[in-house]
Motif scaffolding. Structure first.
Motif, short mmCIF file in Angstrom:
data_model
loop_
_atom_site.label_atom_id
_atom_site.label_comp_id
_atom_site.label_asym_id
_atom_site.label_seq_id
_atom_site.Cartn_x
_atom_site.Cartn_y
_atom_site.Cartn_z
N GLU A 182 0.82 -1.21 0.00
CA GLU A 182 0.00 0.00 0.00
C GLU A 182 0.86 1.26 0.00
N ILE A 183 1.98 1.22 0.72
CA ILE A 183 2.90 2.37 0.73
C ILE A 183 3.46 2.57 -0.66
N GLU A 184 3.86 1.49 -1.30
CA GLU A 184 4.43 1.57 -2.64
C GLU A 184 3.42 2.13 -3.63
N MET A 185 2.17 1.68 -3.54
CA MET A 185 1.11 2.18 -4.41
C MET A 185 0.93 3.69 -4.24
N THR A 186 0.89 4.11 -3.00
CA THR A 186 0.68 5.52 -2.70
C THR A 186 1.83 6.37 -3.24
N LEU A 187 3.05 5.93 -3.00
CA LEU A 187 4.21 6.69 -3.45
C LEU A 187 4.32 6.70 -4.98
N HIS A 188 3.98 5.59 -5.60
CA HIS A 188 4.01 5.54 -7.06
C HIS A 188 3.01 6.54 -7.64
N SER A 189 1.82 6.60 -7.06
CA SER A 189 0.80 7.51 -7.58
C SER A 189 1.20 8.96 -7.37
N LEU A 190 1.84 9.27 -6.24
CA LEU A 190 2.27 10.64 -5.98
C LEU A 190 3.43 11.05 -6.88
N ASP A 191 4.40 10.16 -7.01
CA ASP A 191 5.59 10.47 -7.80
C ASP A 191 5.26 10.60 -9.28
N LYS A 192 4.35 9.74 -9.76
CA LYS A 192 4.02 9.74 -11.19
C LYS A 192 2.78 10.58 -11.50
N ARG A 193 2.32 11.34 -10.53
CA ARG A 193 1.24 12.31 -10.69
C ARG A 193 -0.08 11.68 -11.14
N PHE A 194 -0.38 10.48 -10.65
CA PHE A 194 -1.70 9.90 -10.87
C PHE A 194 -2.71 10.63 -9.99
N ALA A 195 -3.95 10.68 -10.45
CA ALA A 195 -5.01 11.35 -9.69
C ALA A 195 -5.48 10.42 -8.58
N ILE A 196 -5.33 10.87 -7.34
CA ILE A 196 -5.67 10.05 -6.18
C ILE A 196 -6.57 10.82 -5.23
N ARG A 197 -7.50 10.11 -4.63
CA ARG A 197 -8.39 10.73 -3.65
C ARG A 197 -8.71 9.74 -2.54
N GLU A 198 -8.86 10.24 -1.33
CA GLU A 198 -9.26 9.42 -0.19
C GLU A 198 -10.72 9.71 0.15
N ILE A 199 -11.46 8.65 0.45
CA ILE A 199 -12.86 8.78 0.84
C ILE A 199 -13.05 8.07 2.18
N PRO A 200 -13.56 8.77 3.19
CA PRO A 200 -13.76 8.14 4.50
C PRO A 200 -14.69 6.94 4.44
N ILE A 201 -14.31 5.87 5.10
CA ILE A 201 -15.14 4.66 5.18
C ILE A 201 -15.20 4.20 6.62
N SER A 202 -16.12 3.30 6.90
CA SER A 202 -16.18 2.69 8.23
C SER A 202 -15.20 1.52 8.27
N TYR A 203 -14.98 1.01 9.45
CA TYR A 203 -14.01 -0.08 9.63
C TYR A 203 -14.40 -0.86 10.87
N LYS A 204 -14.15 -2.17 10.83
CA LYS A 204 -14.37 -2.99 12.02
C LYS A 204 -13.22 -3.97 12.17
N ASP A 205 -12.90 -4.30 13.40
CA ASP A 205 -11.78 -5.20 13.63
C ASP A 205 -12.15 -6.62 13.22
N ARG A 206 -11.15 -7.46 13.13
CA ARG A 206 -11.37 -8.85 12.74
C ARG A 206 -12.33 -9.55 13.71
N PRO A 207 -13.12 -10.49 13.21
CA PRO A 207 -14.02 -11.24 14.10
C PRO A 207 -13.23 -12.19 15.00
N ALA A 208 -13.87 -12.68 16.03
CA ALA A 208 -13.23 -13.60 16.96
C ALA A 208 -12.73 -14.84 16.22
N GLY A 209 -11.50 -15.23 16.52
CA GLY A 209 -10.91 -16.41 15.88
C GLY A 209 -10.06 -16.08 14.69
N SER A 210 -10.22 -14.88 14.13
CA SER A 210 -9.41 -14.45 13.00
C SER A 210 -8.22 -13.65 13.53
N VAL A 211 -7.03 -14.08 13.15
CA VAL A 211 -5.81 -13.49 13.71
C VAL A 211 -5.07 -12.67 12.68
#
Length: 315
Positions: A182-211
Motif C-alpha cells: 500500500e505504501i508503494e502504491m501511494t508513493l508511485h501515484s504521488l511520484d508519477k502524478r496519478f489522480a488520487i483521492r481518499e474517501i472516509p469509510i467505516s471499519y471494524k476489527d477482525r471477528p473472533a478467531g481471526s488473527v
C-alpha cells in the motif's frame, strides 16, 4: 457501471474464517464483477472454501495460488491475470465494508481518478476498533513522512481498501513483496502524478478467531526501512543532500580545533582531527554529487514514464 468490467482482488493468507463472508459480501454489491482470490500459501482451508464459494454461488472468478509469501506477491499475480476497466482491492478478513465500494467506484468514474483509497482514519473508527498496540502510531509516522516528502495531505496511506483505474494498474510495477504494498502504491501515484483521492469509510476489527498476520515491532521496522529506501529512490537529492549536510557539519566540528591551531600558532597540533575533517569533507562532496546525478536520472525516468502514459491504450 454495467458496461464496465470490474475485477475484485482478494489476497488471502489463512482466512478460512472470513473468506466466504468477504466474497459473498462483495458479490452482493458487485454481482457483475469477476473475482480473483489469491491463496497466498495458506495452511488452512482458505483455498477450498474460496473455491467452493465461487462454485456454489455461480460467481464468475478464479482462485489462484501464490507460493511466494507476501501480500504484494499475491496482488501482483492477480494484477497479471485480471483484465478489467476497474479494479477493486480489499482484504479477505471482513474488516472493510463491501457496501461502501460504490462510493469508491463512483468517485473513480465521475472524477476520472486513477486511485481511490478507503480512508479508515478520518472518522476515528479505526482507532477504536483496532486492538494492536502502537499500530496507529506506525500509521501516523508513515503518513507524516509521505506527506513531508511529497507535499501531500493524505490521511491513510496504508489502507488496504482501494479502487484503481485500468491506466494505473497497467502502468504500475509491483516491486515490493509484502504488506508494504500500500505504501508503494501511494508513493508511485504521488511520484508519477496519478489522480488520487481518499474517501472516509467505516471499519471494524477482525471477528473472533481471526488473527492478524502483522507484527507491530518487526513490521514497523520494515515499514520505516522501506520508507527510507523509497526516500532514496524517489527523492535522491533530499536523501543524499541530507547526508552531505551531516558530513559537512561533522567535518566543521572535527576540523575546528585544527583551524584554531593554525590561526593561533601557524601550526596544526590536532593532526588526526584535521585528517578526519578532510575525509568527512570529501564524503560530503561525494554525497552531494551522487544526489545531483540521481536526481537527474530520476527526472529522466519520470519524463520517459510520461511518454509511456501518452502511448497507453485504455481499451
Amino acid at each position: 457501471m454495467k458496461s464496465k468490467k470490474i475485477a475484485v482482488i482478494l489476497p488471502a493468507y489463512n482466512e478460512e474464517i472470513t473468506i466466504r463472508e468477504t466474497i459473498l459480501a462483495f458479490y452482493k454489491e458487485l454481482p457483475q464483477a469477476e473475482f480473483w482470490i489469491v491463496d497466498n500459501n495458506s495452511s488452512d482451508r482458505t483455498n477450498s472454501i474460496a473455491t467452493e464459494t465461487l462454485k456454489k454461488n455461480k460467481i464468475k472468478g478464479k482462485v489462484l495460488s501464490e507460493s511466494r509469501q507476501g501480500k504484494a506477491n499475491a496482488v501482483r499475480k492477480a494484477f497479471f491475470h485480471a483484465d478489467a476497466d476497474i479494479y477493486v482491492m480489499t482484504d479477505a478478513d471482513t474488516t472493510y465494508p463491501a457496501e461502501e465500494v460504490h462510493k469508491l467506484i463512483g468517485a473513480l468514474e465521475t472524477e476520472e481518478l486513477d486511485m481511490v483509497v478507503g480512508d479508515r482514519l478520518s472518522q476515528g473508527i479505526y482507532h477504536k476498533e483496532n486492538k494492536r498496540r502502537f499500530h496507529s502510531l506506525g500509521n501516523n509516522l508513515v503518513i507524516a513522512i509521505i506527506n513531508l516528502l511529497f507535499g501531500a495531505k493524505l490521511k491513510d496511506a496504508m489502507s488496504g481498501y482501494r479502487v484503481f483505474s485500468r491506466k494505473f494498474i497497467k502502468n504500475y510495477p509491483v516491486l515490493s513483496s509484502g504488506f508494504e504494498l500500500e505504501i508503494e502504491m501511494t508513493l508511485h501515484s504521488l511520484d508519477k502524478r496519478f489522480a488520487i483521492r481518499e474517501i472516509p469509510i467505516s471499519y471494524k476489527d477482525r471477528p473472533a478467531g481471526s488473527v492478524s498476520k502483522l507484527n507491530t515491532i518487526s513490521d514497523g521496522y520494515r515499514v520505516v526501512n522501506h520508507i527510507l529506501w523509497i526516500f532514496k529512490d524517489y527523492k535522491p537529492m533530499h536523501f543524499f543532500g541530507f547526508l552531505s549536510v551531516l558530513s559537512l557539519l561533522a567535518a566543521v566540528a572535527a576540523g575546528a580545533p585544527a583551524i584554531v591551531d593554525f590561526l593561533r600558532y601557524r601550526y596544526v597540533y590536532h593532526v588526526p582531527l584535521a585528517v578526519l575533517a578532510t575525509g568527512l569533507m570529501v564524503v560530503a562532496v561525494l554525497n552531494f554529487s551522487i544526489g545531483l546525478i540521481l536526481h537527474t536520472v530520476s527526472k529522466i525516468q519520470r519524463f520517459n514514464f510520461e511518454l509511456q502514459l501518452l502511448k497507453f491504450d485504455k481499451s
